[in-house]
Design a protein around this motif. Structure first.
Motif: not given
Length: 587
Positions: A370-378
């Motif tokens: 679930d955290l993957w998209p947020i980390l990729e965007s950052y």
């Protein structure tokens, strides 16, 4: 030269008349001997003194220290007492001498001996310097020790006293030694007791006094704040001292001392006053005689006991082996019971934290997804950044693998604990059931996996899905498989050597065969027939008991199976385990 067949005498004071032997068959020879003796006596002043008869009217003055217990001292009534006093009186008694004992200040008594006012000092230490003015008759050994106050630096030798203030008795042996050594401030006093009192009162650094009087005086006067170094600083011969040249008195003392020693009276006096506190030369002849009296009967008795014991052992050897086997089996059963209890507790303790790992790892994996998209965007907006001390571009690939390995490790822990619990479980009912030998082997391998990895880099397992099931107790069969694999591991001498485990149906389909083959050192042909004998082992030095294969053979025998060995030294060993298949007609 005097013919020993004519005259035999000792300088100790025996007159020729006591030892002379007359040979009636050789009068001329005897006369010649007498003439030679007379001429020898004229030119031998020592001998002439030794032969001087005792003057019954003369009283010899015996001096000594008035406060040197337990050697010599004045008691509460002013009477001379102590070892030196009693020994001197005993010598005077056996030699017929008149004596008068005078005890006083030691330095004055020593000066009186030099001037002739005193005839003998029984408590004088022998030194090379004193030999110039005195003649000596040794009768004991005296040890000098160093005393110091509690809490002060310990001194073990005279070298340790350099630069210190040391209290000694005036004109005593330690006085002379310390002055001769140099570098030591010598404080003089008249008695050992005063030396110890000065030290106990806090004055000066050490006191060098005789060991036994120092201990005696310290206890008597309750000088509890001083102690001895526990080591003899120096030892001296303790002697009778007479004025130089007084050979007649020296000879009388020497002869009297010899008489006392030969009659045992000297020992009584010594033990009475000094006992075992003062070291002395042991009477080796007496010790040897007493030892022979005691040792020879003991040796004969021990010989008889050994012969009887050997006969008894021969008669009960077979029964003893049986009892030993039963005892070892009971011990093994007790160990297995204890292991079962221990494993149950340990398994419970391991399963609790391991359950958390198995429960939380999948949740963390889902959270990371679930955290993957947020980390990729950052990452796209700000570039690479650190996660746990490492670059995000690296950790986004590593974290999924790490979580997967953690989950797999938790599952492995769970399987190992379950296998260990099954292996150690005590089944008193010995319940027989249908057993899949493939599963038994897999469980056994998981238990000894660590030993296998340490022993070899080449471990092969061949299991057939068509293997028939056997009838037996799975825990006991697993115990046999564990023993066989561990033996194979111990037979290897290098990790490059292989171990292979193979399971297959026998050609007649009446039994299932398990083969454990190793490329180890092999077994000597003479040892092969004895491998399953109780207590037979070739690994006694490394802790082997000789019970592993014996117990395994009994287990297989109970299952109606067969355990065989084929080995060649230097090539390897193959162990074949055959178990009868499960009969489908069994209810």
């Amino acid at each position: 030269m005097i013919d020993s067949g004519c005259i035999d005498f000792a300088v100790s004071g025996l007159t020729p008349s006591r030892k002379m032997r007359w040979d009636g068959r050789r009068p001329a020879s005897v006369i010649a001997c007498l003439l030679a003796f007379l001429i020898f006596s004229l030119f031998s002043p020592h001998l002439s003194f030794a032969l001087t008869p005792v003057d019954s009217n003369r009283t010899y003055i015996v001096g000594g220290d008035y406060y040197y217990p337990p050697y010599e001292f004045l008691d509460e009534e002013g009477n001379p007492r102590g070892y030196n006093v009693e020994l001197t009186r005993a010598i005077a008694e056996v030699m017929g001498l008149k004596i008068e004992i005078r005890l006083g200040n030691w330095s004055e008594m020593r000066a009186a001996l030099e001037t002739g006012e005193v005839d003998v000092l029984p408590g004088t230490v022998f030194t090379e310097e004193r030999q110039a003015v005195f003649d000596f008759v040794p009768h004991a050994i005296i040890h000098q020790s160093i005393f110091y106050r509690k809490g002060s630096p310990r001194a073990l030798s005279i070298e340790d006293l350099v630069g210190s203030e040391v209290i000694v008795q005036e004109a005593g042996t330690m006085h002379e030694n310390l002055v001769r050594h140099g570098g030591i401030t010598v404080i003089l006093t008249d008695t050992h007791a005063n030396a110890l009192r000065l030290l106990a009162s806090g004055k000066h650094d050490y006191a060098a006094v005789a060991n036994l009087p120092g201990l005696y005086l310290g206890r008597k006067h309750r000088l509890s704040n001083i102690v001895t170094s526990g080591k003899t600083a120096v030892g001296f011969k303790y002697c009778y001292a007479v004025k130089k040249g007084d050979a007649e008195l020296q000879a009388r003392l020497n002869e009297g001392l010899s008489i006392l020693k030969n009659t045992g009276r000297y020992e009584e006096i010594y033990d009475k006053w000094l006992g075992v506190l003062e070291p002395r030369t042991p009477p080796w002849t007496r010790i040897v005689k007493l030892s022979m009296i005691v040792v020879i009967p003991l040796l004969l008795m021990m010989g008889g006991i050994l012969m009887w014991n050997r006969t008894l052992k021969r008669e009960v050897a077979h029964r003893t082996r049986e009892l030993h086997l039963q005892q070892q089996q009971l011990i093994q059963a007790d160990k297995m019971a204890s292991l079962g209890i221990l494993v149950s507790g340990v398994a419970h303790e391991i399963n609790n934290p391991n359950s958390l790992v198995l429960l939380n790892t999948p949740m963390i994996m889902d959270s990371f997804e679930d955290l993957w998209p947020i980390l990729e965007s950052y990452y796209r907006e700000h570039g690479d950044f650190l996660v746990g001390g490492l670059d995000y571009t690296r950790m986004r690939e590593e974290i999924p693998h790490m979580l997967t390995e953690m989950h797999a490790g938790g599952k492995r822990i769970k399987h190992i604990v379950e296998d260990l619990k099954d292996f150690s479980r005590i089944d008193n009912s010995r319940q027989m059931e249908s057993v899949d030998l493939n599963e038994v082997v897999r469980a056994a391998i998981r238990l000894v996996d660590n030993s296998i990895k340490k022993a070899t880099h080449c471990f092969k397992v061949s299991c057939s899905e068509y293997v028939r099931q056997v009838y037996g107790n799975p825990q006991r069969i697993e115990q046999v498989v564990v023993n066989l694999i561990l033996n194979a591991c111990q037979a290897l001498s290098a990790p490059e050597q292989c171990i292979s485990v193979r399971i297959y149906n026998r050609f007649d389909h009446q039994a299932v065969v398990l083969e454990v083959r190793d490329e180890g050192t092999g077994i000597d042909p003479d040892h092969l027939p004895h491998l399953t004998d109780p207590f037979f082992t070739t690994k006694r030095d490394s802790g082997g008991t000789g019970l592993g294969l014996s117990v395994s053979a009994n287990i297989i025998k109970e299952h109606g199976g067969l355990l065989t060995f084929d080995s060649k030294p230097g090539v390897g060993t193959t162990v074949s385990l055959e178990l009868p298949i499960l009969k489908r007609t069994r209810a």
